[in-house]
Design an enzyme around this catalytic site. Structure first.
Site, PDB file in Angstrom:
ATOM      1  N   GLU A   1      25.145   6.547-106.024  1.00  0.00           N
ATOM      2  CA  GLU A   1      23.927   5.747-105.867  1.00  0.00           C
ATOM      3  C   GLU A   1      23.327   5.356-107.211  1.00  0.00           C
ATOM      4  O   GLU A   1      22.155   4.995-107.304  1.00  0.00           O
ATOM      5  CB  GLU A   1      22.888   6.513-105.033  1.00  0.00           C
ATOM      6  CG  GLU A   1      22.341   7.765-105.676  1.00  0.00           C
ATOM      7  CD  GLU A   1      23.147   9.023-105.375  1.00  0.00           C
ATOM      8  OE1 GLU A   1      22.562  10.116-105.479  1.00  0.00           O
ATOM      9  OE2 GLU A   1      24.346   8.915-105.038  1.00  0.00           O
TER      10      GLU A   1
ATOM     11  N   ASN B   1      20.933   9.248 -96.504  1.00  0.00           N
ATOM     12  CA  ASN B   1      22.199   9.270 -95.767  1.00  0.00           C
ATOM     13  C   ASN B   1      22.149  10.238 -94.592  1.00  0.00           C
ATOM     14  O   ASN B   1      22.608   9.926 -93.487  1.00  0.00           O
ATOM     15  CB  ASN B   1      23.343   9.666 -96.700  1.00  0.00           C
ATOM     16  CG  ASN B   1      24.098   8.473 -97.236  1.00  0.00           C
ATOM     17  OD1 ASN B   1      24.098   7.401 -96.647  1.00  0.00           O
ATOM     18  ND2 ASN B   1      24.757   8.651 -98.364  1.00  0.00           N
TER      19      ASN B   1
ATOM     20  N   ASP C   1      25.195   2.828 -96.630  1.00  0.00           N
ATOM     21  CA  ASP C   1      25.957   1.767 -97.298  1.00  0.00           C
ATOM     22  C   ASP C   1      25.153   0.470 -97.362  1.00  0.00           C
ATOM     23  O   ASP C   1      25.174  -0.237 -98.372  1.00  0.00           O
ATOM     24  CB  ASP C   1      27.280   1.511 -96.573  1.00  0.00           C
ATOM     25  CG  ASP C   1      28.284   2.641 -96.782  1.00  0.00           C
ATOM     26  OD1 ASP C   1      28.043   3.493 -97.664  1.00  0.00           O
ATOM     27  OD2 ASP C   1      29.302   2.667 -96.068  1.00  0.00           O
TER      28      ASP C   1
ATOM     29  N   ASP D   1      18.841   5.280-110.443  1.00  0.00           N
ATOM     30  CA  ASP D   1      19.291   6.210-109.404  1.00  0.00           C
ATOM     31  C   ASP D   1      18.352   6.070-108.215  1.00  0.00           C
ATOM     32  O   ASP D   1      17.129   6.090-108.373  1.00  0.00           O
ATOM     33  CB  ASP D   1      19.278   7.644-109.922  1.00  0.00           C
ATOM     34  CG  ASP D   1      19.867   8.621-108.918  1.00  0.00           C
ATOM     35  OD1 ASP D   1      19.101   9.079-108.044  1.00  0.00           O
ATOM     36  OD2 ASP D   1      21.064   8.902-108.995  1.00  0.00           O
ATOM     37  N   ILE D   2      18.927   5.895-107.026  1.00  0.00           N
ATOM     38  CA  ILE D   2      18.093   5.796-105.819  1.00  0.00           C
ATOM     39  C   ILE D   2      17.562   7.184-105.485  1.00  0.00           C
ATOM     40  O   ILE D   2      18.335   8.130-105.289  1.00  0.00           O
ATOM     41  CB  ILE D   2      18.891   5.229-104.629  1.00  0.00           C
ATOM     42  CG1 ILE D   2      19.440   3.840-104.969  1.00  0.00           C
ATOM     43  CG2 ILE D   2      18.021   5.161-103.380  1.00  0.00           C
ATOM     44  CD1 ILE D   2      20.338   3.246-103.901  1.00  0.00           C
TER      45      ILE D   2
END
Length: 316
Positions: free
Chosen positions: A232, A196, A205, A188-189
Site C-alpha cells: 500500500e 482489507n 484492491d 502509505d495508506i
C-alpha cells in the site's frame, strides 16, 4: 514494352518458356537499361497489383513518381547509390496504386555488368509484402504493449517498482550532474490492513486503484513520476524540486485524498482513508547515493506513522 533479353539457354528451351516462367510467378520481374534508365521489361503482373498498365512503365521516373512521398527520397537515393556502386540490394517502400491507395512492396535488385565491369542493366523482382507488413506492425504494437505492461503495476496501472528504480537512477544522475535538487515523497495508506480485513480484499484492491489514480495527479510536470513502491506504499519523484516546493505537492496530495472522501470505518485515525507521508530532498554530490535518499524518506514515513498517521514528516 520490349522483350526481356534472356540469358543463353538450351536449344530445347525457347524464349517462350522463360517468358511463361516469369509471368506465372507472383513476383513481378522487371529490367532497366542503366544507360537510358528506361524499363526494357516489366511483368504483366504489375497491373494486377498496382493497376497501372504494363506499357505505362517507361522509365525510372514512373517508378519514383508511383511511390509514397515519405518513402520516395530515401528509396530512390538508396537504390541509385547502390546501383552506381554495382551492389545488389533490396528496398521496402509503399507503391501507389492507380486508384490512390498504397501497397507495401519489396524490390530485390541485381546489378548486371558488362565485360568491362561497368553497370549495364538492373534486373529485379517486385514482391507484394503488404500482408507481411501488417503482421509486422501488429507484432510491433504487441511488443510495445508488452514493454509498457512490464513497466506498469498490474493492479493500479501506475509505474511499477522496476520502472521506479530506473527513473530514480536516471533522475539522480541528472540531479548530480546539473547540481539540482531531487525530492521524493513516500505515501502509505493508513491502517490498510484493517481496511482489507473489514471490507475484503476485492474492495481493498479498488481502494488501492482509487488512491493511485488520485495521487498520480500530484505528478503535474512532464518529468514528475508516480509509482507503486510496494503493497500500500507509493512514491512520487520530483526532479528539480526543493524541499519547500515538495512540501506543497505533498500537502496538495493530502487534500486530494481528503476531497475524495473514501470511507474507512475501521481506521483509528478517522472515518476516511488517510495517508502518512515521508519526504526527502537532496542535491547529490559525487559520493552520495540514491539509496540514502530513499532510506531518509522511508524513515520519515515511519515516523509519520508512529506519530499518529495522517501526517507529513519532511525534516529531521
Amino acid at each position: 514494352m520490349a522483350d526481356l533479353d534472356f540469358p543463353p539457354h538450351s536449344p530445347r528451351l525457347g524464349e517462350a518458356f522463360y517468358q511463361t516462367l516469369l509471368e506465372s510467378t507472383r513476383a513481378i520481374p522487371w529490367c532497366i537499361d542503366w544507360k537510358t534508365l528506361a524499363f526494357t521489361y516489366i511483368g504483366p503482373q504489375i497491373e494486377a497489383l498496382l493497376g497501372w498498365p504494363q506499357d505505362s512503365w517507361k522509365s525510372v521516373n514512373d517508378w519514383a513518381e508511383r511511390m509514397h512521398p515519405d518513402d520516395r527520397d530515401w528509396a530512390v537515393d538508396y537504390c541509385v547509390s547502390q546501383s552506381k556502386a554495382g551492389t545488389d540490394h533490396e528496398a521496402d517502400y509503399r507503391a501507389l496504386t492507380r486508384d490512390g491507395q498504397y501497397v507495401w512492396v519489396r524490390d530485390v535488385v541485381h546489378v548486371i555488368r558488362n565485360e568491362q565491369g561497368e553497370v549495364e542493366s538492373l534486373v529485379g523482382f517486385m514482391f507484394d509484402i503488404t500482408e507481411r507488413k501488417k503482421v509486422d506492425e501488429k507484432l510491433s504494437e504487441l511488443q510495445k504493449e508488452l514493454e509498457e505492461l512490464s513497466f506498469k503495476d498490474g493492479l493500479t496501472g501506475v509505474g511499477n517498482r522496476r520502472m521506479l528504480d530506473s527513473v530514480l537512477e536516471l533522475e539522480w544522475s541528472n540531479a548530480r550532474r546539473n547540481r539540482q535538487p531531487l525530492s521524493i515523497i513516500m505515501f502509505d495508506i493508513d491502517y490498510f490492513k484493517q481496511y482489507n480485513d473489514g471490507y475484503g480484499h476485492l474492495q481493498g484492491d479498488e481502494c488501492l486503484k482509487q488512491v493511485a489514480k488520485i495521487l498520480s495527479k500530484g505528478a503535474t510536470r512532464a518529468r514528475d513520476f508516480f509509482a507503486r513502491y510496494g503493497g500500500e506504499e507509493f512514491m512520487l519523484v520530483l526532479p528539480e524540486t526543493d524541499n519547500e516546493s515538495a512540501i506543497k505537492v505533498a500537502e496538495r496530495c493530502q487534500q486530494l485524498i481528503f476531497k475524495a472522501q473514501i470511507p474507512h470505518a475501521y481506521s483509528p485515525a478517522g472515518q476516511l482513508v488517510t495517508l502518512s507521508m515521508g519526504l526527502a530532498t537532496a542535491t547529490p554530490a559525487q559520493r552520495d547515493s540514491i539509496q540514502a535518499l530513499i532510506k531518509t524518506a522511508d524513515s520519515r514515513l515511519y515516523r509519520a506513522k508512529q506519530s499518529g498517521r495522517n501526517s507529513l514528516i519532511s525534516a529531521g
